[in-house]
Enzyme design. Structure first.
Site, PDB file in Angstrom:
ATOM      1  N   GLY A  16      -1.946  -0.078  74.639  1.00 50.18           N
ATOM      2  CA  GLY A  16      -3.285   0.408  74.926  1.00 50.18           C
ATOM      3  C   GLY A  16      -4.094   0.599  73.653  1.00 50.18           C
ATOM      4  N   CYS A  17      -5.411   0.676  73.805  1.00 49.56           N
ATOM      5  CA  CYS A  17      -6.292   0.753  72.627  1.00 49.56           C
ATOM      6  C   CYS A  17      -6.162   2.091  71.903  1.00 49.56           C
ATOM      7  CB  CYS A  17      -7.736   0.475  73.028  1.00 49.56           C
ATOM      8  SG  CYS A  17      -8.357   1.478  74.388  1.00 49.56           S
ATOM      9  N   PHE A  18      -6.273   3.216  72.634  1.00 50.15           N
ATOM     10  CA  PHE A  18      -6.054   4.519  72.004  1.00 50.15           C
ATOM     11  C   PHE A  18      -4.646   4.587  71.419  1.00 50.15           C
ATOM     12  CE2 PHE A  18      -9.453   6.957  74.509  1.00 50.15           C
ATOM     13  CZ  PHE A  18     -10.178   7.282  73.376  1.00 50.15           C
TER      14      PHE A  18
END
Length: 327
Positions: free
Chosen positions: A134-136
């Site tokens: 995921g990006c976070f």
């Protein structure tokens, strides 16, 4: 040449994957699948690709390919595999969250390797299927991996991270509408964001028992900008700042996209690139690590192509030497 198929071709991550792959020296794009846009030119949705490709979207799947990028929403990747028999020779790179955790990393005979190259490069190189982080999770993990490797994570880890509106995907919602997002700032999913689970699993791999001695207090926020993540991570640490900086530099010495900056970092340094920039500073016994990435590239499509390069024995940077604007 690597023959590539893209499923879920109309979304942001598919558009960014295409933007990279149309100029990738080792790739041939075989199809871009979209039920809702079948027959339409790709540039009619991804307008930045005007003049780059004359391909059209298709609602048919062809498995005369080497790898498929699943650029679909969360929950949709597993459903897609349930409804479509993908031959075993086709490798998969999934950009959803469906296969990222250990307990959900399997589908039939397929096992998905967690594709954070800064931690799992060797495993990615030998993988048949990848679960893209995921990006976070990417932005935050890159701020913490060297500390976990050194076994010095303890106590509370405070994380504040701001993401752009593209992090919510292309489908409009009340919190992505321009009139709400512009000149505004808000927090959401405080302390229980879903990316905490994959972050915790990675840190526990490098520092066994991490979850027993530490807790992550994560406050995600929506920013008034389109793309990028700016994370600030603070924790107690007794080590000198120079020693910490050296450990980060050494840890990322073989990583072509992650750099320790001697100066404070900002989003414009990384937007439209596959870079992560880190900056380290201390105040008394409190360590601050700032981490910045482009959520659609290093946090999604760029990292997915980086994983593909490793899987097929290509130069890890192939197609990814993208530059940020100075303005």
């Amino acid at each position: 040449m690597i023959r590539v198929g893209i499923v879920g071709g109309a979304g942001y991550t598919a558009g960014e994957t295409l933007r990279i792959l149309v100029n990738h020296p080792g790739v041939e794009i075989a199809f871009v699948h979209s039920n809702s846009n079948a027959g339409n030119p790709i540039w009619s949705v991804h307008r930045d690709l005007v003049g780059e490709t004359e391909m059209v979207f298709t609602d048919r799947l062809s498995w005369d390919i080497d790898v498929a990028f699943l650029c679909v929403g969360h929950g949709a990747a597993r459903k897609f595999l349930q409804e479509n028999k993908v031959p075993g020779h086709v490798r998969l790179i999934d950009l959803s969250q469906d296969f990222r955790l250990r307990e959900t990393s399997g589908f039939g005979e397929r096992r998905f390797v967690y594709g954070l190259t800064e931690m799992n490069a060797d495993a990615v190189a030998g993988a048949e299927n990848i679960a893209n982080p995921g990006c976070f999770a990417t932005c935050i993990q890159l701020a913490l991996l060297p500390l976990a490797k050194a076994g010095i994570l303890k106590g509370d880890i405070n994380i504040n991270a701001v993401t752009g509106s593209t992090g919510a995907g292309q489908k409009p919602s009340p919190t992505t509408h321009f009139s709400w997002r512009a000149n505004n700032f808000s927090v959401y999913k405080t302390f229980n964001h879903q990316h905490l689970n994959e972050i915790g699993e990675s840190l526990d791999c490098l520092q066994p028992g991490f979850g027993e001695s530490s807790r992550m207090l994560f406050i995600p926020a929506r920013g008034d900008f389109a793309r990028g993540i700016f994370a600030s991570v603070t924790l107690s640490c007794d080590l000198p700042e120079d020693e910490i900086r050296c450990s980060f530099t050494e840890y990322y010495s073989a990583s072509p996209f992650t750099f320790v900056s001697p100066e404070p970092v900002d989003l414009k340094q990384v937007v439209n690139t596959n870079k992560c920039l880190l900056h380290i500073s201390k105040h008394e016994d409190v360590l601050l690590v700032n981490s910045v990435i482009d959520n659609l590239l290093k946090g999604a499509s760029g990292q997915a192509v980086e994983n593909m390069n490793l899987m097929f024995g290509l130069d890890r940077t192939a197609g990814l030497k993208l530059k940020a604007s100075a303005f």
